[in-house]
Write a protein that holds these residues in place. Sequence first.
Motif, short mmCIF file in Angstrom:
data_model
loop_
_atom_site.label_atom_id
_atom_site.label_comp_id
_atom_site.label_asym_id
_atom_site.label_seq_id
_atom_site.Cartn_x
_atom_site.Cartn_y
_atom_site.Cartn_z
N GLN A 180 0.82 -1.20 0.00
CA GLN A 180 0.00 0.00 0.00
C GLN A 180 0.86 1.27 0.00
OE1 GLN A 180 -2.10 0.56 3.67
NE2 GLN A 180 -2.51 2.68 3.09
N ARG A 181 1.95 1.26 0.77
CA ARG A 181 2.72 2.49 0.96
C ARG A 181 3.78 2.69 -0.11
NH1 ARG A 181 3.64 3.74 6.55
NH2 ARG A 181 1.66 3.50 7.65
N ASP A 182 4.36 1.58 -0.58
CA ASP A 182 5.49 1.72 -1.51
C ASP A 182 5.45 0.54 -2.48
OD1 ASP A 182 7.88 1.99 -2.80
OD2 ASP A 182 9.09 2.25 -1.00
N TYR A 183 4.57 0.68 -3.46
CA TYR A 183 4.28 -0.45 -4.35
C TYR A 183 5.54 -0.93 -5.08
CZ TYR A 183 1.99 -3.39 -7.76
OH TYR A 183 1.63 -4.47 -8.52
N GLU A 184 6.41 0.00 -5.46
CA GLU A 184 7.60 -0.42 -6.22
C GLU A 184 8.53 -1.27 -5.38
OE1 GLU A 184 9.45 2.85 -8.13
OE2 GLU A 184 7.59 3.47 -9.09
N THR A 185 8.72 -0.86 -4.12
CA THR A 185 9.59 -1.65 -3.25
C THR A 185 8.94 -3.00 -2.96
OG1 THR A 185 10.51 0.35 -2.31
CG2 THR A 185 10.79 -1.65 -1.03
N TYR A 186 7.62 -3.01 -2.90
CA TYR A 186 6.90 -4.27 -2.74
C TYR A 186 7.22 -5.21 -3.91
CZ TYR A 186 2.90 -7.47 -2.91
OH TYR A 186 2.11 -8.59 -2.98
#
Length: 352
Positions: free
Chosen positions: A46-52
């Motif tokens: 939710q907060r940092d889709y790319e890092t996810y």
Amino acid sequence: SSFSRKDNSDDSNADATTTDTKVSSAHHHHHHLKADFRYAAALLRQRDYETYLCTCAVDASKRAVPLALRALNCETVIDVVHENDGNAALMKLKWWHDRMDETVRPKETLSAPGVVDHPIARCVRAALGVSSEEVSSNDDDDVGTTTTTTTGSSTRRWVKWLKRAIEARMEDVAKGSRTFDSMSELERFAKETHGHFLLVTLDAENIRSTASDHVASHVGTAIGLTNSLRGAKIHARNRKTYFPMDVLATENLSAETVYDGGIGDERVKNAAHKVASAAVGHIAAARRIYIENKLGEKYPHMAKLLLQATTAERWLEKLEKYDFDVFRDELQRTPPLMTQARVFLSAWKNQF
């Protein structure tokens, strides 16, 4: 800066559940741990889709450490949209700072009455605990020679680094609207936050050498610098800028002008270009050290833990495409599919 993405959420549970097969087997008495790691994955998504995405590309057996630490990173990045109140932000960071010491405490003291716990804190303890046990029971050729550290001293080192990262963020919050004096100060802030998180990630996965530490520092610095640009628009609304004083002075640019968030201002573009160039330089340095020291051969799983360099670089390329006009709305959106393709291609090639 937090980037929320709407996309099909039905695969998130699949991604998250595979994360912790290794963790839950080691701690089968923690039936909550699977749920904790699912919570961490959902938070990161939710907060940092790319890092996810970068975390999903890590092999499932190696995913617990980066997932736990990246979720902790999200929890300790001050979300300027919702937490514009400096005191609340500081209290939250202080709370997390205190949780770090519990990582090294014996388990019994944690269940004592009055100890507040948090799913991310449990994930961090489990991930770092599991990986340090694995280090001591590993049979790889070089492990016996390189790691004579006891689990205790490793964990203490990790705690020191994580606490320092949180302290750097506390100092940043306490500064309020004051900017960093110089580019090197901004780089140090990026290194002490994102760099330290990566350092612990690599160290906990038994990647330990002077060269790999340098790579982690460079990639972390690049991520931090890139994020300072990505969040520029939101920060400006809250009367904060991460353009350092020396860059503002060179461009004859006042902080007030930056707070206006104007599009098409050549001075703002030049300032953004300076920060972006520094970030690109750190990514290049990281790759050079990685290749020169043949780190890919020594640590086959290292590149996948550094995939955030790929997403940072992708955003910097986009910034360049828009002529470094950092407040443009187009830069606030990233087409997830393109990013996903880039991340998984890098992971497949085992590069970052």
